[in-house]
Motif scaffolding. Structure first.
Motif, PDB file in Angstrom:
ATOM      1  N   PHE A 346      53.250  74.463  15.439  1.00 20.13           N
ATOM      2  CA  PHE A 346      52.788  75.853  15.525  1.00 20.13           C
ATOM      3  C   PHE A 346      51.341  75.969  15.055  1.00 20.13           C
ATOM      4  O   PHE A 346      50.482  76.561  15.738  1.00 20.13           O
ATOM      5  CB  PHE A 346      53.701  76.754  14.677  1.00 20.13           C
ATOM      6  N   PHE A 347      51.054  75.385  13.900  1.00 22.18           N
ATOM      7  CA  PHE A 347      49.703  75.506  13.348  1.00 22.18           C
ATOM      8  C   PHE A 347      48.687  74.665  14.120  1.00 22.18           C
ATOM      9  O   PHE A 347      47.544  75.097  14.329  1.00 22.18           O
ATOM     10  CB  PHE A 347      49.702  75.126  11.864  1.00 22.18           C
ATOM     11  N   THR A 348      49.082  73.460  14.562  1.00 25.61           N
ATOM     12  CA  THR A 348      48.125  72.653  15.345  1.00 25.61           C
ATOM     13  C   THR A 348      47.848  73.306  16.701  1.00 25.61           C
ATOM     14  O   THR A 348      46.717  73.212  17.209  1.00 25.61           O
ATOM     15  CB  THR A 348      48.650  71.223  15.572  1.00 25.61           C
ATOM     16  N   ILE A 350      47.728  76.512  17.282  1.00 26.34           N
ATOM     17  CA  ILE A 350      46.763  77.588  17.011  1.00 26.34           C
ATOM     18  C   ILE A 350      45.347  77.011  16.950  1.00 26.34           C
ATOM     19  O   ILE A 350      44.417  77.530  17.582  1.00 26.34           O
ATOM     20  CB  ILE A 350      47.109  78.316  15.699  1.00 26.34           C
ATOM     21  N   ALA A 351      45.197  75.922  16.201  1.00 26.53           N
ATOM     22  CA  ALA A 351      43.879  75.280  16.095  1.00 26.53           C
ATOM     23  C   ALA A 351      43.413  74.791  17.461  1.00 26.53           C
ATOM     24  O   ALA A 351      42.232  74.935  17.827  1.00 26.53           O
ATOM     25  CB  ALA A 351      43.936  74.125  15.099  1.00 26.53           C
ATOM     26  N   GLY A 352      44.346  74.202  18.229  1.00 25.63           N
ATOM     27  CA  GLY A 352      43.997  73.710  19.558  1.00 25.63           C
ATOM     28  C   GLY A 352      43.590  74.829  20.494  1.00 25.63           C
ATOM     29  O   GLY A 352      42.654  74.670  21.295  1.00 25.63           O
ATOM     30  N   PHE A 353      44.256  75.969  20.403  1.00 26.55           N
ATOM     31  CA  PHE A 353      43.930  77.110  21.258  1.00 26.55           C
ATOM     32  C   PHE A 353      42.506  77.598  20.984  1.00 26.55           C
ATOM     33  O   PHE A 353      41.715  77.806  21.918  1.00 26.55           O
ATOM     34  CB  PHE A 353      44.928  78.250  21.028  1.00 26.55           C
ATOM     35  N   ALA A 455      46.708  67.640  23.134  1.00 25.58           N
ATOM     36  CA  ALA A 455      46.413  66.675  22.069  1.00 25.58           C
ATOM     37  C   ALA A 455      46.777  67.244  20.697  1.00 25.58           C
ATOM     38  O   ALA A 455      47.318  66.536  19.838  1.00 25.58           O
ATOM     39  CB  ALA A 455      44.937  66.289  22.103  1.00 25.58           C
ATOM     40  N   PHE A 456      46.499  68.539  20.491  1.00 28.06           N
ATOM     41  CA  PHE A 456      46.844  69.182  19.221  1.00 28.06           C
ATOM     42  C   PHE A 456      48.363  69.305  19.064  1.00 28.06           C
ATOM     43  O   PHE A 456      48.891  69.129  17.960  1.00 28.06           O
ATOM     44  CB  PHE A 456      46.183  70.558  19.122  1.00 28.06           C
ATOM     45  N   VAL A 457      49.065  69.615  20.153  1.00 25.32           N
ATOM     46  CA  VAL A 457      50.533  69.720  20.102  1.00 25.32           C
ATOM     47  C   VAL A 457      51.140  68.364  19.744  1.00 25.32           C
ATOM     48  O   VAL A 457      52.035  68.269  18.884  1.00 25.32           O
ATOM     49  CB  VAL A 457      51.096  70.216  21.450  1.00 25.32           C
TER      50      VAL A 457
END
Length: 558
Positions: A346-348, A350-353, A455-457
């Protein structure tokens, strides 16, 4: 004197001219060439036609300009012809195999002895002659230089003469290197000619050993000392440091460092960290990073400890005390893993978005994540540690079999899966493409947004698994502060392993090596009794050297 001249004459007689080399190779070319002509004739209406028709069928399937009826007609016609070609191929198969075997037997009996070895010996003698020629040229230039200096007294003229002499020496050196390279090219061409013949006979089908031999030859042929040191200098230095530590530890601490149990301990400690390094490696591949890894670990550890806690939780979350004792033990283990993965992902995401949508640098988006996660977990739990998990759980997840910690197998599985994703999937290929040049990737139809968020997911999933495993390894004790500084270890392991911040460069094997290097070094220094603060100094120096070498490689390519 006469004996020396005879030796020189004998050596010169062994140096082959281009014409002599061609004469040595001619019988092999003629014999194998005749067999190759027969094979080509047998393949014309068989194998060659099969390949051509298969390509035609594939082309028809991909041709969007054709309507359904025309496509099916073309494919049906090609398949009819393909059946005939396959019948001819099957008919000629045994005869072609016999001809290939005959040609390979001849190559085996004659190539090395009658052609390659004489060429190799000639090249060795040519190298010696080239070096002697260079030495004579240097001596001649030195003599001429000294004679010129004796004739002049003006300081400006002396300075100019020295400058000219230096340039002439440089030219002589360049000529020597050119001669040596030509000799290397000649020997390499002679070596690879054998595999060129086999390539034509077998249609590029080599055995495993033949492939390895060719790769080794190409490595030796292209070997460059400067490039090798840039690529492996840090590994060599760390290996020497580790060897020194292995020698010092028995003297200082009266115990061996490189023992079976210590190696297992290093691998066991490295296993959860492997998940974190594999996660952030994908972000570094996109010229990014992740500063929130340590806080992700703290969040995952706290979450997993709460769910798998031994008995009713003694601490509260937002004032509520959780009790999972009514659930089956395996259900709690699975729930802990799922929640860890969901929270971290969830948090990664958000950062990826924000990184992908608003072109925000990952340094900013992940730093925001780091602050939010730490603030939330600390506020929710009041910063307390939640104690131990059920003692049976580690034996369920990571049991020791005859003393072997199976947590290592989790890490091996993660490495295999991520390697497959990076190297065998479209997403992995797109990851390299976007990391290397996002603009070009976008023009070629790759969704930079999807690859970045993906990649973040993936990183979030790996962080979740890593924190869950760390909870099992440490038998709980989750708190918001746990994992502090782990982001630096994960990032440093990737950098040391050759994952470049310039983007699009990196291998999974490098990440694995980087994690082992840092874990082994930390473990060794701890056993030696080096203060934890000084260990940070060692880590900092390694990171600085690794990034410096990475920058030098990038500048060299530019």
């Amino acid at each position: 004197m006469i004996g020396e001249m005879d030796d020189m004459a004998n050596e010169n007689s062994k140096i082959l001219t281009a014409e002599q080399e061609k004469q040595l190779r001619q019988p092999i070319e003629d014999y194998v060439g005749k067999i190759q002509a027969k094979i080509d004739a047998l393949r014309a209406d068989g194998t060659d036609k099969v390949i051509s028709l298969q390509n035609r069928i594939d082309g028809a399937k991909r041709d969007k300009a054709l309507d359904k009826e025309e496509r099916e007609t073309r494919i049906a016609k090609a398949k009819t012809e393909l059946e005939k070609a396959q019948a001819v191929e099957a008919k000629n198969k045994n005869e072609i195999s016999k001809l290939i075997s005959e040609a390979e037997d001849y190559i085996k009996a004659h190539f090395d002895k009658e052609y390659y070895q004489p060429v190799k010996e000639s090249c060795n003698l040519e190298k010696v002659a080239a070096k002697e020629k260079y030495q004579r040229k240097v001596a001649e230039l030195e003599k001429e230089h000294q004679a010129n200096l004796a004739k002049i007294s003006n300081q400006q003229e002396i300075k100019e003469e020295k400058y000219v002499y230096k340039n002439r020496l440089f030219d002589a050196k360049m000529m020597r290197e050119k001669d040596i390279q030509q000799i290397k090219d000649r020997r390499h061409a002679a070596f690879t000619y054998k595999y060129h013949l086999i390539d034509l006979l077998r249609m590029s089908k080599f055995t495993f050993s033949e492939t390895r031999v060719q790769k080794m030859e190409n490595y030796i042929y292209t070997f460059n000392t400067r490039a090798f040191l840039l690529q492996n200098g840090l590994y060599i230095a760390i290996l020497l440091v580790f060897i020194a530590l292995c020698a010092i530890t028995p003297v200082v601490k009266n115990q061996q460092l490189l023992t079976y149990n210590n190696v297992l301990n290093i691998l066991q400690q490295a296993s959860p960290r492997m998940f974190l390094a594999l996660g952030v490696a994908g972000l570094i591949l996109l010229t990014g990073t992740d500063l929130s890894i340590g806080r992700m670990v703290g969040m995952g550890m706290t979450t997993a400890t709460i769910i798998m806690h031994q008995g009713i939780n003694t601490g509260s979350v937002f004032g509520h005390i959780f009790d999972f004792t009514g659930m089956p033990l395996m259900g709690r283990v699975i729930l802990a893993l799922v929640v860890c993965v969901i929270l971290c992902t969830f948090f990664t995401t958000i950062a990826g978005f924000f990184t992908a949508k608003f072109k925000m640098h990952p340094f900013i988006s992940t730093m925001a994540n780091m602050l939010v996660i730490f603030g939330l977990i600390t506020y929710a739990t009041k910063g307390v540690s939640f104690g131990a998990i059920e003692p049976e759980i580690p034996n369920m997840i990571i049991p020791k079999i005859n003393g072997f910690p199976t947590i290592i197998l989790w890490a091996v599985a993660a490495v295999a899966i991520v390697w497959f994703i990076w190297n065998k999937t479209t997403f992995g290929k797109n990851l390299y493409a976007v990391g290397g040049n996002p603009e070009a990737a976008s023009v070629s139809g790759i969704s930079v947004f999807a690859v970045t968020v993906g990649a973040f997911v993936l990183a979030g999933v790996l962080y979740g698994f890593g924190s869950w495993l760390e909870c099992a390894r440490m038998v709980g004790s989750g708190s918001a502060a746990y994992g502090q500084g782990w982001e630096m270890d994960a990032i440093a392991a990737c950098v040391v392993g050759g994952v470049s911040f310039t983007g699009g460069i990196g291998k999974i094997s490098g990440v694995v090596v980087g994690v082992f290097i840092f874990t082994a070094l930390t473990y060794s220094l701890t056993i030696l009794g080096i203060d934890t603060n000084l260990q940070f100094v060692f880590s900092g120096i390694i990171i600085l050297v690794a990034v410096t070498l990475d920058c030098l490689k990038y500048v060299q390519k530019k």
